[in-house]
Every structure is written in C-alpha cells, then in structure tokens.
Design an enzyme around this catalytic site. Sequence first.
Site, PDB file in Angstrom:
ATOM      1  N   LYS A 115       0.857  -1.196   0.000  1.00  0.00           N
ATOM      2  CA  LYS A 115       0.000   0.000   0.000  1.00  0.00           C
ATOM      3  C   LYS A 115       0.889   1.241   0.000  1.00  0.00           C
ATOM      4  O   LYS A 115       1.411   1.654   1.022  1.00  0.00           O
ATOM      5  CB  LYS A 115      -0.928   0.034   1.220  1.00  0.00           C
ATOM      6  CG  LYS A 115      -1.983   1.130   1.026  1.00  0.00           C
ATOM      7  CD  LYS A 115      -2.374   1.891   2.265  1.00  0.00           C
ATOM      8  CE  LYS A 115      -1.403   2.804   2.858  1.00  0.00           C
ATOM      9  NZ  LYS A 115      -1.165   4.065   2.141  1.00  0.00           N
ATOM     10  N   GLY A 170       7.275   5.139   8.037  1.00  0.00           N
ATOM     11  CA  GLY A 170       6.509   6.386   8.058  1.00  0.00           C
ATOM     12  C   GLY A 170       6.783   7.141   9.343  1.00  0.00           C
ATOM     13  O   GLY A 170       7.834   6.960   9.964  1.00  0.00           O
ATOM     14  N   SER A 171       5.835   7.960   9.729  1.00  0.00           N
ATOM     15  CA  SER A 171       6.038   8.822  10.895  1.00  0.00           C
ATOM     16  C   SER A 171       5.942   8.027  12.195  1.00  0.00           C
ATOM     17  O   SER A 171       5.288   6.978  12.253  1.00  0.00           O
ATOM     18  CB  SER A 171       4.988   9.923  10.893  1.00  0.00           C
ATOM     19  OG  SER A 171       3.708   9.329  10.970  1.00  0.00           O
ATOM     20  N   ALA A 218       2.196   7.652  13.293  1.00  0.00           N
ATOM     21  CA  ALA A 218       1.463   6.527  12.688  1.00  0.00           C
ATOM     22  C   ALA A 218       2.036   5.204  13.183  1.00  0.00           C
ATOM     23  O   ALA A 218       1.295   4.247  13.431  1.00  0.00           O
ATOM     24  CB  ALA A 218       1.544   6.608  11.165  1.00  0.00           C
ATOM     25  N   GLY A 219       3.362   5.149  13.369  1.00  0.00           N
ATOM     26  CA  GLY A 219       4.008   3.926  13.835  1.00  0.00           C
ATOM     27  C   GLY A 219       3.465   3.479  15.190  1.00  0.00           C
ATOM     28  O   GLY A 219       3.248   2.284  15.415  1.00  0.00           O
ATOM     29  N   GLU A 265       9.908   1.449  10.716  1.00  0.00           N
ATOM     30  CA  GLU A 265      11.006   2.387  10.410  1.00  0.00           C
ATOM     31  C   GLU A 265      10.395   3.776  10.491  1.00  0.00           C
ATOM     32  O   GLU A 265       9.591   4.154   9.631  1.00  0.00           O
ATOM     33  CB  GLU A 265      11.545   2.134   8.995  1.00  0.00           C
ATOM     34  CG  GLU A 265      12.193   0.785   8.788  1.00  0.00           C
ATOM     35  CD  GLU A 265      13.547   0.673   9.462  1.00  0.00           C
ATOM     36  OE1 GLU A 265      14.021   1.658  10.060  1.00  0.00           O
ATOM     37  OE2 GLU A 265      14.123  -0.420   9.412  1.00  0.00           O
ATOM     38  N   CYS A 303      14.641  10.373   6.342  1.00  0.00           N
ATOM     39  CA  CYS A 303      14.468  10.061   7.766  1.00  0.00           C
ATOM     40  C   CYS A 303      15.768  10.160   8.548  1.00  0.00           C
ATOM     41  O   CYS A 303      15.773  10.504   9.713  1.00  0.00           O
ATOM     42  CB  CYS A 303      13.897   8.663   7.885  1.00  0.00           C
ATOM     43  SG  CYS A 303      14.843   7.470   6.920  1.00  0.00           S
ATOM     44  N   GLU A 355      11.133  16.487  14.217  1.00  0.00           N
ATOM     45  CA  GLU A 355      11.527  16.212  12.836  1.00  0.00           C
ATOM     46  C   GLU A 355      10.827  17.207  11.913  1.00  0.00           C
ATOM     47  O   GLU A 355       9.600  17.254  11.865  1.00  0.00           O
ATOM     48  CB  GLU A 355      11.117  14.781  12.477  1.00  0.00           C
ATOM     49  CG  GLU A 355      11.575  14.369  11.103  1.00  0.00           C
ATOM     50  CD  GLU A 355      11.120  12.961  10.729  1.00  0.00           C
ATOM     51  OE1 GLU A 355       9.927  12.660  10.890  1.00  0.00           O
ATOM     52  OE2 GLU A 355      11.960  12.180  10.257  1.00  0.00           O
TER      53      GLU A 355
END
Length: 479
Positions: free
Chosen positions: A178, A230-231, A234-235, A252, A286, A384
């Site tokens: 996705k 991702g962020s 969200a992680g 990650e 990142c 970040e």
Amino acid sequence: MAVNQETLFIGGEWVQPASSNRIQAISAATEEVLGSVPEGSPADIDRAVDAARNALKNSAWATATPEERSAAMHRFADAIEKRAPQIAEAVSSQNGMPIIMSEQLEAGYTVGLLRYYAELAKGMELEETRPSPLGSTTLVRREPVGVVGAIVPWNFPVILSMMKIAPALAAGCAIVLKPSPETVLDSVLIAEAAEEAQLPPGVISWVPGGRELGAYLVSHPGVNKVAFTGSSTAGRIIAQECAKLLRPVSLELGGKSAAILLDDMDLNAFVQAVPSVSMLNSGMACFSCTRILAPASRYNEVVEAIAAGVSSFPQGNPLDRNTVVGPMASSAHRQRVESYIAKGKTEAKLVTGGGRPASLEKGWFVEPTVFADVDNSAVIAQEEIFGPVLSIISYKDEADAIRIANDSIYGLGGTVWSTDSEHAAAVARQMESGTIGVNGYMPDLNAPFGGVKASGLGREMGPEAIFAYQQYKSIYLMG
Ligand code: NAD
C-alpha cells in the site's frame, strides 16, 4: 509524463477497482496534474489478501525452492532495471527528489537490493538438524511468516517498498503493497515489473490509498506481518493495533539525527557532504543529520562555512540534472516546514534562507535554511522538520557533544567527523542510534538499517532482514 492507470494489480491481474475514487499525482515543481490511479478500498485489500493467501497455499511460490525464488527475483530485478528511467522520473516529478538522486537511489539501489536478496535466497538453508541433549535430534525449519502488509511513505517510495518486498520474497512470503497517495505513479511500475517477471499470481499486489486503507490492511485477519515505514505518530498507532492482534510488526520511523563535528574535522569535507548527509532529498530523508554539533572553539567558522555552502546549492526543477535542492513533496508539507521555520525564528538566529525562493514562482519550494545559536531543547532541534532546515548547536567538549546527540527521542542516523577515523568510530559507539556514519553516511545494503527509541522497531537490509519475514518451527524427532 502522463499516466492514467485504470486498474489495480491484484492476484497477478490488472483488475477493476471496487470504487470509482481516484488519486491524482501532482508535480511538486510545477503543481500540474501528472496523472491518476484508482484509489483502493477495503474490498480491494480483501481481494489482495485472499490472493496472497492463495499464492502461499496453492501456487508455484508455495513449493518453490530457494533457487527458484532467487531466479524469479532476478527476473523481477531485470524488469525493474528496464523501467529505471521511468521510475526515476516518476519519483522526482511527484515528490521533488533531484533526478540524479532518484536515478541512483530509487532506481539503481532498488535493483541492487533486489539482486542482493536474490543471491541470499539462492543459498538459503531452510532446515537444519540439531542434536538434542536428550540424545534425539531436532529439525529446525525457517518458514515464511506468511502474508505481509507493506505500508510505505512518499519520500523514497520505491526503495522503501523494496526494502520490504525483497527480503520478504527471499523468505517466501507474499506481499500486499500500500503506497502513499502522494506517490502512486512509481509503484505502478513495480507492479508492472512483478507481472513481467511472472511472479506467481498474488505474490505481489498493488493497492494504493490513504491512512484508512493502511489501517484496514494492518488489522486485516489474513495478514501475518506488518512492515511499516513512516512517521512515529502513525508507527505508534500501528504498533498498538499489532499488539492487540499479537501480530509481528517492523517499524522504520522518524529521526532527528546529529552530525558531531569533532574539533579536528575537515570542515570543507563536511560542507561538501551536506547535500547527502543533512539535506538529502531536500531534507525529506528520515536519517538526515539536521542537528549539527560544532565545537565552541570553531563555532563561528562552522556557521559561516555551512551557511555559505547551503546558500550556494542549486535549487530548482528536480528533473534538472544540476538541481541539488528540489521542492517539498506537497503544499501541505511545505506549510508544515514553514511553520517550523517560523518557530525557529523565535528560538534561534536565522543565518540563511527562511523563505521561498523568489525566482521560482511555481512549485512547493523552501529555501535551504540554517539556524545558529540553537539550544538542543528548542522545538526545531527536537522535532523532525523533514525539510531543508539545519540547526547548528555549540558543544563544550566531546562528552558534551555525545550527551547532546543522545538527548533526543529519536535514534535513527548520525555522523561523526574527524581526521582521525578510529577516534570518530569510538565516539560513534557511544551514540544511541541504529546507524552512524564516520566522515559520510550511506546505508549499506549488507548491514542492518533501522532505529532505536522513537525511530522504530526491527531492522531492514542485511541478511538480518530476512529473519523478520520467517518464523521458526522445531520438529523434535524423538523416535
Ligand atoms: P505517515 O506516517 O503519515 O504515512 C506513511 C504511510 O503510512 C502512508 O502510506 C500512509 O498512508 C500510511 N498511514 C498513515 N497512518 C496510518 C495508520 N494509522 N495505519 C496504517 N497506515 C497509515 O508518514 P509520511 O508523512 O508519509 O512520511 C514521512 C515520515 O516517514 C517521516 O517521519 C520520516 O522520518 C519517516 N520515514 C522513515 C524512514 C525510516 O527508514 N526510518 C524512511 C523514510 C521515511
């Protein structure tokens, strides 16, 4: 480039999507529409997961030997390599990555990564017989974990997809990919390549969509493992969902890495490396070392050299081969970066940049920006920003530099700069981070990559990544 894709790649076929919703791809540099693809919906994810389960039970993939998997992966790599120029152009047009970089990383490194895992797959021992202390023997098997839900962001969309797909294929898994809605024209090429390589139906399916679709995939009962980049926000949500389901997950996530400039460093070498170490992909990387830690004794010299270097980087259309700094990936992302710059102006001294380049009327550009006199507790040093914004922080001595570098919720990248590389490596050992470069930084596909603290869980790349897509089974041969 103009791409209007009507179908999704599910179960080895191009199929009509369940809904008529579309995702538009917009050029980060010209703001023009580049094309569109179908937006996947839960019914499409259901079909893709079913196809993946079927591939693991009933297709040639289920019984493929490591050598056969390896050959299929090499065919896949050939098909990706054929599409390298389109992949680089698609990525750069959508997210603003300078084309030189997308050619090297999104196209070249992706092919290299796939071939690397194809070679590891070839010699893979899946069963081992061990003597047991009881006098019997035990068969220890490594089996594919099953169906992998792979969710990736927009900043390095192809390589981040392949960092999941390649070890998962080597392990014998099937993958539902996705991609992020900001970058959809590149991953359609991955799907095309999978088809051309004749991977058995369902081994790779392509269903682009937003976060709701991602959440649906994460909690789908037919998924056995989630691989997410991702962020950190969200992680955390995904980790909670996977905890509830007791589902393995690798994460990650974000970073706020430090470059420690030791007092004997070659300042010119560091400034030359800023585009790859601290402003890679215009800061949308990142592991970017966006906190630059300079010795108090050389602080002014460092600020001047970095400001001069950064303001000379050619900025412009990412498809132009001279461009070093491109636009931000989306209008919303530029706004986010600009709000950090506004905050920075209240916390520190703006040395260069801080606005939008006057010469570029279209596109989501932000000038390469440097702040000096930054305290490590400032918001711009802790959060970040994901843009071309650097904070230069002064330190007293080496212990102070290490303390500041580690004073972060993140721990993904980092660099140490010194003419004495052994000494720099000794400092690197004391940094709380999953990866650190000495006098440069580039992830090595033969070594595990990933973060500690809020930067994630688990590792990608290296032989280690394959284990994340396998589970052990012990068969006790008692008689
Ligand atoms: P994001 O977390 O908003 O989205 C990433 C992907 O996850 C997208 O495909 C999105 O649709 C999906 N998603 C978002 N919320 C979800 C949820 N609750 N459930 C399931 N899927 C969900 O991140 P982004 O803004 O697209 O990407 C930038 C971030 O990615 C930065 O924080 C960056 O540091 C991080 N990143 C990390 C690495 C790494 O290797 N550590 C590499 C690249 C980017």
